[in-house]
Write a protein that holds these residues in place. Structure first.
Motif, PDB file in Angstrom:
ATOM      1  N   GLY A  42       0.953  -1.176  -0.006  1.00 22.53           N
ATOM      2  CA  GLY A  42       0.025   0.008  -0.179  1.00 22.53           C
ATOM      3  C   GLY A  42       0.843   1.360  -0.029  1.00 22.53           C
ATOM      4  N   LEU A  43       2.146   1.208  -0.259  1.00 23.20           N
ATOM      5  CA  LEU A  43       3.081   2.336  -0.090  1.00 23.20           C
ATOM      6  C   LEU A  43       2.596   3.501  -1.096  1.00 23.20           C
ATOM      7  CD1 LEU A  43       5.524   4.029   0.641  1.00 23.20           C
ATOM      8  CD2 LEU A  43       6.760   2.343  -1.080  1.00 23.20           C
ATOM      9  N   LEU A  44       2.181   2.908  -2.347  1.00 25.97           N
ATOM     10  CA  LEU A  44       1.845   4.146  -3.343  1.00 25.97           C
ATOM     11  C   LEU A  44       0.561   4.616  -3.126  1.00 25.97           C
ATOM     12  CD1 LEU A  44       3.475   2.359  -6.577  1.00 25.97           C
ATOM     13  CD2 LEU A  44       4.471   3.637  -4.827  1.00 25.97           C
ATOM     14  N   ASN A  45      -0.228   4.161  -2.299  1.00 27.95           N
ATOM     15  CA  ASN A  45      -1.609   4.775  -1.744  1.00 27.95           C
ATOM     16  C   ASN A  45      -1.540   5.859  -0.691  1.00 27.95           C
ATOM     17  OD1 ASN A  45      -2.741   3.233  -3.794  1.00 27.95           O
ATOM     18  ND2 ASN A  45      -2.836   1.512  -2.390  1.00 27.95           N
ATOM     19  N   ARG A  46      -0.127   5.927  -0.096  1.00 31.21           N
ATOM     20  CA  ARG A  46       0.136   6.656   1.051  1.00 31.21           C
ATOM     21  C   ARG A  46       0.621   8.027   0.615  1.00 31.21           C
ATOM     22  NH1 ARG A  46       1.350   2.522   5.750  1.00 31.21           N
ATOM     23  NH2 ARG A  46       0.620   0.774   4.931  1.00 31.21           N
ATOM     24  N   GLN A  47       0.687   8.873   1.512  1.00 36.17           N
ATOM     25  CA  GLN A  47       1.405  10.170   1.170  1.00 36.17           C
ATOM     26  C   GLN A  47       2.942  10.143   1.172  1.00 36.17           C
ATOM     27  OE1 GLN A  47      -0.332  12.885   1.026  1.00 36.17           O
ATOM     28  NE2 GLN A  47       1.094  14.375   0.635  1.00 36.17           N
ATOM     29  N   PRO A  48       3.412  10.752   0.022  1.00 38.20           N
ATOM     30  CA  PRO A  48       4.830  10.485  -0.279  1.00 38.20           C
ATOM     31  C   PRO A  48       5.605  11.489   0.816  1.00 38.20           C
ATOM     32  CG  PRO A  48       3.914  11.767  -1.760  1.00 38.20           C
ATOM     33  CD  PRO A  48       2.899  11.343  -0.981  1.00 38.20           C
ATOM     34  N   PRO A  49       7.029  11.222   0.879  1.00 34.98           N
ATOM     35  CA  PRO A  49       7.689  12.090   1.958  1.00 34.98           C
ATOM     36  C   PRO A  49       7.807  13.506   1.195  1.00 34.98           C
ATOM     37  CG  PRO A  49       8.840  10.597   0.747  1.00 34.98           C
ATOM     38  CD  PRO A  49       7.683  10.199   0.516  1.00 34.98           C
ATOM     39  N   VAL A  50       8.297  14.564   2.047  1.00 37.79           N
ATOM     40  CA  VAL A  50       8.525  15.939   1.403  1.00 37.79           C
ATOM     41  C   VAL A  50       9.890  15.930   1.234  1.00 37.79           C
ATOM     42  CG1 VAL A  50       8.608  18.219   2.145  1.00 37.79           C
ATOM     43  CG2 VAL A  50       6.656  16.792   3.092  1.00 37.79           C
ATOM     44  N   ILE A  51      10.316  16.319   0.008  1.00 41.33           N
ATOM     45  CA  ILE A  51      11.693  16.390  -0.676  1.00 41.33           C
ATOM     46  C   ILE A  51      12.229  17.779  -0.632  1.00 41.33           C
ATOM     47  CG2 ILE A  51      13.251  15.998  -2.654  1.00 41.33           C
ATOM     48  CD1 ILE A  51      11.496  13.354  -3.073  1.00 41.33           C
ATOM     49  N   VAL A  52      13.028  18.246   0.012  1.00 46.73           N
ATOM     50  CA  VAL A  52      13.409  19.613   0.005  1.00 46.73           C
ATOM     51  C   VAL A  52      14.464  19.816  -1.359  1.00 46.73           C
ATOM     52  CG1 VAL A  52      15.040  21.350   1.085  1.00 46.73           C
ATOM     53  CG2 VAL A  52      13.577  19.912   2.582  1.00 46.73           C
ATOM     54  N   ARG A  53      14.083  20.909  -1.896  1.00 45.84           N
ATOM     55  CA  ARG A  53      14.991  21.288  -3.227  1.00 45.84           C
ATOM     56  C   ARG A  53      15.696  22.678  -2.965  1.00 45.84           C
ATOM     57  NH1 ARG A  53      10.761  18.101  -5.101  1.00 45.84           N
ATOM     58  NH2 ARG A  53      11.281  16.571  -6.772  1.00 45.84           N
ATOM     59  N   GLY A  54      16.810  22.720  -2.828  1.00 53.15           N
ATOM     60  CA  GLY A  54      17.501  23.803  -2.709  1.00 53.15           C
ATOM     61  C   GLY A  54      18.973  23.738  -2.568  1.00 53.15           C
ATOM     62  N   PRO A  55      19.784  24.742  -2.634  1.00 44.61           N
ATOM     63  CA  PRO A  55      21.249  24.706  -2.237  1.00 44.61           C
ATOM     64  C   PRO A  55      21.521  23.557  -1.206  1.00 44.61           C
ATOM     65  CG  PRO A  55      20.560  26.799  -2.467  1.00 44.61           C
ATOM     66  CD  PRO A  55      19.386  26.094  -2.323  1.00 44.61           C
ATOM     67  N   GLY A  56      22.492  22.656  -1.488  1.00 40.97           N
ATOM     68  CA  GLY A  56      23.061  21.886  -0.389  1.00 40.97           C
ATOM     69  C   GLY A  56      22.161  20.655  -0.192  1.00 40.97           C
ATOM     70  N   CYS A  57      21.072  20.526  -0.877  1.00 40.08           N
ATOM     71  CA  CYS A  57      20.184  19.300  -0.606  1.00 40.08           C
ATOM     72  C   CYS A  57      19.822  18.750  -2.187  1.00 40.08           C
ATOM     73  CB  CYS A  57      18.883  19.824  -0.195  1.00 40.08           C
ATOM     74  SG  CYS A  57      18.789  20.586   1.641  1.00 40.08           S
ATOM     75  N   THR A  58      20.820  17.631  -2.053  1.00 37.03           N
ATOM     76  CA  THR A  58      20.486  16.858  -3.344  1.00 37.03           C
ATOM     77  C   THR A  58      19.345  15.993  -3.236  1.00 37.03           C
ATOM     78  OG1 THR A  58      21.978  15.097  -2.663  1.00 37.03           O
ATOM     79  CG2 THR A  58      22.910  16.786  -3.930  1.00 37.03           C
ATOM     80  N   VAL A  59      18.228  15.946  -4.079  1.00 45.77           N
ATOM     81  CA  VAL A  59      17.128  15.183  -3.938  1.00 45.77           C
ATOM     82  C   VAL A  59      17.512  13.592  -4.061  1.00 45.77           C
ATOM     83  CG1 VAL A  59      15.007  14.364  -5.296  1.00 45.77           C
ATOM     84  CG2 VAL A  59      15.780  16.601  -5.264  1.00 45.77           C
ATOM     85  N   HIS A  60      18.458  13.022  -4.503  1.00 43.14           N
ATOM     86  CA  HIS A  60      18.977  11.608  -4.736  1.00 43.14           C
ATOM     87  C   HIS A  60      19.189  11.041  -3.521  1.00 43.14           C
ATOM     88  CE1 HIS A  60      23.255  11.594  -4.773  1.00 43.14           C
ATOM     89  NE2 HIS A  60      23.350  12.858  -5.591  1.00 43.14           N
ATOM     90  N   ALA A  61      20.188  12.136  -2.663  1.00 38.70           N
ATOM     91  CA  ALA A  61      20.458  11.677  -1.218  1.00 38.70           C
ATOM     92  C   ALA A  61      19.400  11.570  -0.148  1.00 38.70           C
ATOM     93  CB  ALA A  61      21.699  12.754  -1.102  1.00 38.70           C
TER      94      ALA A  61
END
Length: 296
Positions: A42-61
């Motif tokens: 049921g993972l894909l039916n749940r709320q995804p995590p918040v991903i920070v986009r900005g300097p010093g924060c890589t999405v893949h990490a």
């Protein structure tokens, strides 16, 4: 806050909030068997995590850290299959290239395995074996503590003249006779460590005529009344060469941890000089530290 492998401090990761939202797997899901369970039902039916986009924060990490936390907390268990790259990338709101980068890093850390073909996919790997270097215990004893069966495949055993490094470690003269034992150590039948141990021949006469596929430390104690009491160990990350890769059943260039050890008796007599190569994808080395050695 977290620190990346370069030592540069990065931003706080609110992505962990999504981890709590997903919650543990439903009750009644047993350990992964021959038919692997879909990870995090049921993972894909749940709320995804918040991903920070900005300097010093890589999405893949951030994705890598989030999935690693889920595996560490056993919300994702050994053998679980992750959703497809297309599904997981769409759920997270990232490109497949970004997701593939995160999964590749997890695979390098030995947390997931990736296979191709009809039944392929990305699966949670088996938990790593923790090897505690704080106390001087042989590989066999360490595995017994984890409820695993230790074994050894002897590659070679011979008397040789001591080289300069082994002679210095064992307080011998260069060229003095030593006993060299080379083995592959097994955990539940699977290669885990490539060992090369050198012992002073004068201390252990007839050792090479003994069975060498069990605990060598127990052999030293039972037959000769000597057992390593303390040791100096150094750790160094290395890459598997052709011979190491073949012996440990890993790819050439796979990460290994070299542990070089000189073991001493209770009275300070050098008993063993060893160079052990641990599979980086299957082992985690643990060392306890304190301000004072007496507090350990």
């Amino acid at each position: 806050r977290v620190r990346d492998v370069t030592g540069v401090q990065t931003c706080a990761l609110p992505i962990s909030a999504g981890l709590a939202a997903a919650g543990p797997a439903p009750a009644g899901q047993g350990p992964a068997g021959p038919a692997r369970r879909a990870g995090w039902p049921g993972l894909l039916n749940r709320q995804p995590p918040v991903i920070v986009r900005g300097p010093g924060c890589t999405v893949h990490a951030q994705i890598e850290d989030w999935l690693a936390d889920a595996i560490g907390a056993r919300r994702l268990r050994s053998g679980d299959r992750l959703p497809t790259e297309h599904e997981l990338a769409a759920w997270l709101g990232v490109s497949r290239m970004t997701l593939r980068h995160a999964l590749g890093e997890l695979a390098q850390r030995g947390l997931v395995t990736r296979t191709v073909g009809r039944n392929g996919g990305t699966f949670v790997a088996e938990p790593k074996l923790e090897q505690d270097l704080t106390t001087l215990a042989g590989f066999s004893e360490q595995l017994r503590r984890h409820g695993m069966v230790a074994g050894a495949r002897v590659l070679g055993a011979a008397q040789r003249p001591a080289g300069p490094t082994a002679a210095a470690a064992l307080a011998l003269g260069e060229g003095d006779p030593v006993l060299e034992v080379r083995r592959i150590r097994l955990a539940d039948g699977r290669p885990m460590v490539l060992e090369r141990s050198v012992f002073p021949a004068g201390l252990f006469p007839g050792m090479l005529r003994c069975r060498l596929d069990g605990s060598l430390y127990e052999l030293l104690e039972e037959r000769y009344g000597l057992r390593p009491h303390r040791a100096r160990e150094s750790l160094e990350p290395v890459l598997a060469g052709v011979r190491e890769a073949e012996a440990l059943e890993v790819d050439e260039g796979a990460p290994l941890m070299l542990v070089e050890r000189t073991a001493y008796s209770a009275c300070g007599l050098p008993l063993e000089f060893a160079r052990d190569l641990f599979r980086g994808d299957r082992t985690r080395l643990v060392v306890w530290t304190s301000e004072l050695a007496g507090e350990m």
